[in-house]
Every structure is written in structure tokens, then in C-alpha cells.
Write an enzyme that holds these catalytic residues in place. Structure first.
Site, PDB file in Angstrom:
ATOM      1  CG  ASP A  45      35.228  40.372  28.834  1.00 59.19           C
ATOM      2  OD1 ASP A  45      35.154  39.129  28.751  1.00 59.19           O
ATOM      3  OD2 ASP A  45      34.688  41.021  29.746  1.00 59.19           O
ATOM      4  CB  SER A  46      38.589  35.750  27.400  1.00 56.95           C
ATOM      5  OG  SER A  46      38.132  35.593  26.065  1.00 56.95           O
ATOM      6  CG  ASP A  84      32.221  39.215  26.185  1.00 56.85           C
ATOM      7  OD1 ASP A  84      31.051  38.797  26.261  1.00 56.85           O
ATOM      8  OD2 ASP A  84      33.195  38.628  26.698  1.00 56.85           O
ATOM      9  CE  LYS A 112      29.637  36.267  26.562  1.00 58.00           C
ATOM     10  NZ  LYS A 112      30.344  36.753  27.759  1.00 58.00           N
ATOM     11  CD  GLU A 114      31.208  39.284  32.630  1.00 58.34           C
ATOM     12  OE1 GLU A 114      31.383  39.639  33.820  1.00 58.34           O
ATOM     13  OE2 GLU A 114      32.127  38.887  31.903  1.00 58.34           O
ATOM     14  CD  GLU A 181      33.002  32.104  32.698  1.00 58.98           C
ATOM     15  OE1 GLU A 181      32.505  32.895  31.879  1.00 58.98           O
ATOM     16  OE2 GLU A 181      34.188  32.168  33.071  1.00 58.98           O
TER      17      GLU A 181
HETATM   18  N1  LIG Z   1      42.073  31.363  28.989  1.00 60.26           N
HETATM   19  C1  LIG Z   1      40.904  31.705  29.512  1.00 60.26           C
HETATM   20  N2  LIG Z   1      39.951  30.769  29.608  1.00 60.26           N
HETATM   21  C2  LIG Z   1      38.733  31.070  30.132  1.00 60.26           C
HETATM   22  O1  LIG Z   1      37.864  30.182  30.173  1.00 60.26           O
HETATM   23  C3  LIG Z   1      38.499  32.394  30.571  1.00 60.26           C
HETATM   24  C4  LIG Z   1      39.522  33.344  30.438  1.00 60.26           C
HETATM   25  N3  LIG Z   1      40.714  32.966  29.928  1.00 60.26           N
HETATM   26  N4  LIG Z   1      39.345  34.633  30.813  1.00 60.26           N
HETATM   27  C5  LIG Z   1      38.034  35.088  31.173  1.00 60.26           C
HETATM   28  C6  LIG Z   1      37.349  34.051  31.931  1.00 60.26           C
HETATM   29  C7  LIG Z   1      38.004  33.687  33.264  1.00 60.26           C
HETATM   30  N5  LIG Z   1      37.663  32.318  33.363  1.00 60.26           N
HETATM   31  C8  LIG Z   1      38.062  31.423  34.335  1.00 60.26           C
HETATM   32  C9  LIG Z   1      39.356  31.395  34.786  1.00 60.26           C
HETATM   33  C10 LIG Z   1      39.748  30.484  35.759  1.00 60.26           C
HETATM   34  C11 LIG Z   1      38.821  29.603  36.287  1.00 60.26           C
HETATM   35  C12 LIG Z   1      39.236  28.636  37.328  1.00 60.26           C
HETATM   36  O2  LIG Z   1      40.402  28.549  37.639  1.00 60.26           O
HETATM   37  N6  LIG Z   1      38.316  27.877  37.900  1.00 60.26           N
HETATM   38  C13 LIG Z   1      38.617  26.840  38.888  1.00 60.26           C
HETATM   39  C14 LIG Z   1      37.390  26.605  39.760  1.00 60.26           C
HETATM   40  C15 LIG Z   1      37.743  26.678  41.204  1.00 60.26           C
HETATM   41  C16 LIG Z   1      36.574  26.258  42.062  1.00 60.26           C
HETATM   42  O3  LIG Z   1      36.427  25.039  42.243  1.00 60.26           O
HETATM   43  O4  LIG Z   1      35.818  27.119  42.556  1.00 60.26           O
HETATM   44  C17 LIG Z   1      38.946  25.561  38.144  1.00 60.26           C
HETATM   45  O5  LIG Z   1      39.485  24.644  38.768  1.00 60.26           O
HETATM   46  O6  LIG Z   1      38.676  25.480  36.938  1.00 60.26           O
HETATM   47  C18 LIG Z   1      37.519  29.629  35.825  1.00 60.26           C
HETATM   48  C19 LIG Z   1      37.142  30.537  34.839  1.00 60.26           C
HETATM   49  C20 LIG Z   1      36.879  31.897  32.244  1.00 60.26           C
HETATM   50  N7  LIG Z   1      37.309  32.780  31.191  1.00 60.26           N
HETATM   51  C1  LIG Z   2      34.458  32.674  28.328  1.00 62.06           C
HETATM   52  C2  LIG Z   2      33.469  33.425  27.502  1.00 62.06           C
HETATM   53  C3  LIG Z   2      32.058  33.026  27.809  1.00 62.06           C
HETATM   54  C4  LIG Z   2      33.666  34.913  27.615  1.00 62.06           C
HETATM   55  O1  LIG Z   2      32.853  35.664  28.095  1.00 62.06           O
HETATM   56  C5  LIG Z   2      34.928  35.473  27.106  1.00 62.06           C
HETATM   57  O2  LIG Z   2      35.671  34.781  26.386  1.00 62.06           O
HETATM   58  O3  LIG Z   2      35.199  36.635  27.424  1.00 62.06           O
HETATM   59 MG   LIG Z   3      33.654  37.600  28.525  1.00 58.45          MG
END
Ligand SMILES: Nc1nc(=O)c2c([nH]1)NC[C@@H]1CN(c3ccc(C(=O)N[C@@H](CCC(=O)O)C(=O)O)cc3)CN21
Ligand SMILES: CC(C)C(=O)C(=O)O
Ligand SMILES: [Mg+2]
Length: 263
Positions: A45-46, A84, A112, A114, A181
Site C-alpha cells: 500500500d506504499s 497488502d 498482509k 498490519e 518494520e
Molecule cells: N518510499 C517509501 N519507502 C518506504 O519504506 C515506505 C513507504 N514509502 N511508504 C510506506 C511506508 C512508510 N515507511 C517509512 C517512511 C519513513 C520512515 C522514516 O522516516 N523513518 C525515520 C526514523 C525516525 C526515528 O528514528 O524514529 C528514519 O530516519 O528512517 C520510516 C518508514 C516505510 N514505508
Molecule cells: C514497506 C512494505 C513492508 C509495505 O508494507 C509496503 O510497501 O506497503
Molecule cells: Mg504496506
């Protein structure tokens, strides 16, 4: 590549061979990923973010996922395909049974969902009715408004203990795969060791049984914020097939994810 089934994934865990997964949304990339040895394809669903430019995944519908699942299945007839389940498409056992129909009919091998505790009856019912389930714990993006952002989960002892219990409960309810995740590597290791089913990580260190990335992150074409755990393989290879092949190799030999991609 031999046809991938849940039994094959199970055997890979036992033998310590890392499982590779990528998101895929269309036939051309699905075919290319399968040809490069990516074992499992996720219609995530990303797609609401990387295909539609939204800030979260909440607007994605079951029909959206079914549409892209048909495309992926057409491009990769033998791939192991996971669809998803979108936000609020699995609020009761009955609704879930309705929601999975277009996804499975579009060619998914597994769905999948959540969440943990509140899904146990749903996971059991799906499995009994012939729908394999992948769980998803840690940073579950459909709950971004509860978390207040895409933040690392399971950092306190209490949150970690709860996640371990939920992982075991999902397995007991019939889940055959689990995605973790954005959690500390030490917690991912505990969960991976505690479960008999394969665990796929994203932002969970190199200790899980496999890895998943959003394809746009791997190719360095995501707009907006790129998560710390992602890696641009196109930058280092200059060609899409080589980028995918490098991702597969680095997951298999456990050089990806490195410490710089982990929490
Ligand atoms: N392009 C993209 N990549 C992804 O991995 C992803 C998506 N979209 N969309 C659905 C979710 C959203 N996701 C994400 C998006 C941002 C972060 C993020 O910015 N995390 C911070 C962590 C901050 C902390 O320390 O708490 C990082 O620095 O990575 C994490 C997962 C993972 N999934
Ligand atoms: C990041 C993965 C695990 C996901 O759920 C997605 O792409 O939606
Ligand atoms: Mg997803």
C-alpha cells in the site's frame, strides 16, 4: 528459480538462506525482479505514496491493490505474490473475507495485514478458509496518525515484550510469514529466533530471515523523505538489472542492511 511456496520460504529460514522481497506494482518491473532472483513480490500500500504522491498509505483501496496485483501477476506468472490489505479493509472477520476475494482473484498467493492482538481471530479465519497470511508489526504505516510520524517502534522494554508476544500469537493463529518494520535490531533478532515462520525485515537489521525494500527507494526515485534503512542501488550500479542483482547479492551475503541502515 524453483517455484516459491510457503514451504520453500520455511526451508530457507531453516537453512539460513536469506529471503529477498521487493515491492512491485506493474508487470514490467515484476518480470525483471523475478528474473533477477527476487523470491517474493509485495504489492504494497506504499503505492499510495510512491505512485500517487500522498504522505501516507491511508487513501489506498482494495481495488487499487487488486489492480496492481493483476499487473504484477501478469508480468511474473510464477512469482510468490503478497498483496497488502489496505487501511480499514479488515476491521472484522466478515469484512476481511470480502476484502480478500478481489486480491486472491487478482493472483495473490498471500495477504498482509498490519497489527497484532486484535487480528488473531481474523488471521485464524483467513487461514482456515484457504488464504495464507503475512503479519506486519513494528512501524505499521496505517497507524501513522497514532504514532505521530514514521518512527522507530519497540524501543522500550514493555513495547518490545508486547511485540514478541504478538509475533508468537500471530504465528499460533496461522500466519506463515511476518514483516517487521523499523524496530531495533536486537528486538528483530529476538523475534526471528522465537518464531518458526520466516521473518522479513525493513529497518530491522540484517538479523531477520529476509529483507524487503520499496522498489522506488532501491532505485533512488522516491520523492520526499527517504527512510534511513533504504539504499539506492541504482547509484552504485547505473543499470536497473544490475541494481536489483546487487540488492539480491547483498541480502544473501548479509552485507545489506548495514549498521548505517539499522536502528
Ligand atoms: N518510499 C517509501 N519507502 C518506504 O519504506 C515506505 C513507504 N514509502 N511508504 C510506506 C511506508 C512508510 N515507511 C517509512 C517512511 C519513513 C520512515 C522514516 O522516516 N523513518 C525515520 C526514523 C525516525 C526515528 O528514528 O524514529 C528514519 O530516519 O528512517 C520510516 C518508514 C516505510 N514505508
Ligand atoms: C514497506 C512494505 C513492508 C509495505 O508494507 C509496503 O510497501 O506497503
Ligand atoms: Mg504496506
Amino acid at each position: 528459480m524453483a517455484k516459491i511456496t510457503t514451504a520453500v520460504l520455511q526451508k530457507m529460514k531453516l537453512q539460513g538462506e536469506k529471503i529477498t522481497m521487493l515491492t512491485a506494482y506493474d508487470a514490467s518491473f515484476a518480470k525483471l525482479f523475478a528474473e533477477q532472483g527476487v523470491e517474493t513480490l509485495l504489492i504494497g500500500d506504499s503505492l499510495g505514496m510512491v505512485l500517487h504522491g500522498k504522505n501516507d498509505t491511508l487513501a489506498v483501496t482494495t481495488n487499487d491493490i487488486a489492480y496492481h496485483t493483476r499487473a504484477v501477476r501478469a508480468g511474473a506468472p510464477d512469482a510468490f505474490v503478497i498483496a497488502d490489505m489496505p487501511f480499514m479493509s479488515y476491521t472484522s472477520v466478515e469484512q476481511t473475507m470480502q476484502s480478500v476475494v478481489p486480491l486472491m482473484q487478482a493472483g495473490a498467493n498471500m495477504v498482509k495485514l498490519e497489527g497484532g492482538e486484535f487480528l488473531l481471530a481474523t488471521v485464524k479465519a483467513l487461514t482456515e478458509r484457504g488464504v495464507p497470511v503475512c503479519g506486519h508489526l513494528g512501524l505499521t504505516p496505517q497507524s501513522v496518525n497514532i504514532f505521530g510520524g514514521y518512527k522507530v517502534q519497540g524501543k522500550t522494554d514493555a513495547a518490545a515484550a508486547a511485540m514478541i508476544a504478538q509475533a508468537k500469537a500471530l504465528q499460533d493463529a496461522g500466519a506463515q510469514l511476518l514483516v517487521l518494520e523499523c524496530i531495533p535490531t536486537a528486538l528483530a533478532k529476538q523475534i526471528t529466533d522465537a518464531l518458526t515462520i520466516p521473518v522479513i525485515g525493513i529497518g530491522a537489521g540484517n538479523v531477520t530471515d529476509g529483507q524487503v525494500l520499496v522498489m522506488h527507494d532501491l532505485l533512488g526515485i522516491s520523492s520526499g523523505y527517504i527512510p534511513k534503512f533504504s539504499k539506492n542501488y541504482l547509484a552504485q550500479t547505473g543499470e536497473i538489472r544490475s541494481a536489483i542483482s546487487a540488492y539480491v547479492s547483498e541480502v544473501k551475503n548479509q552485507t545489506f542492511p548495514g549498521n548505517e541502515h539499522s536502528f
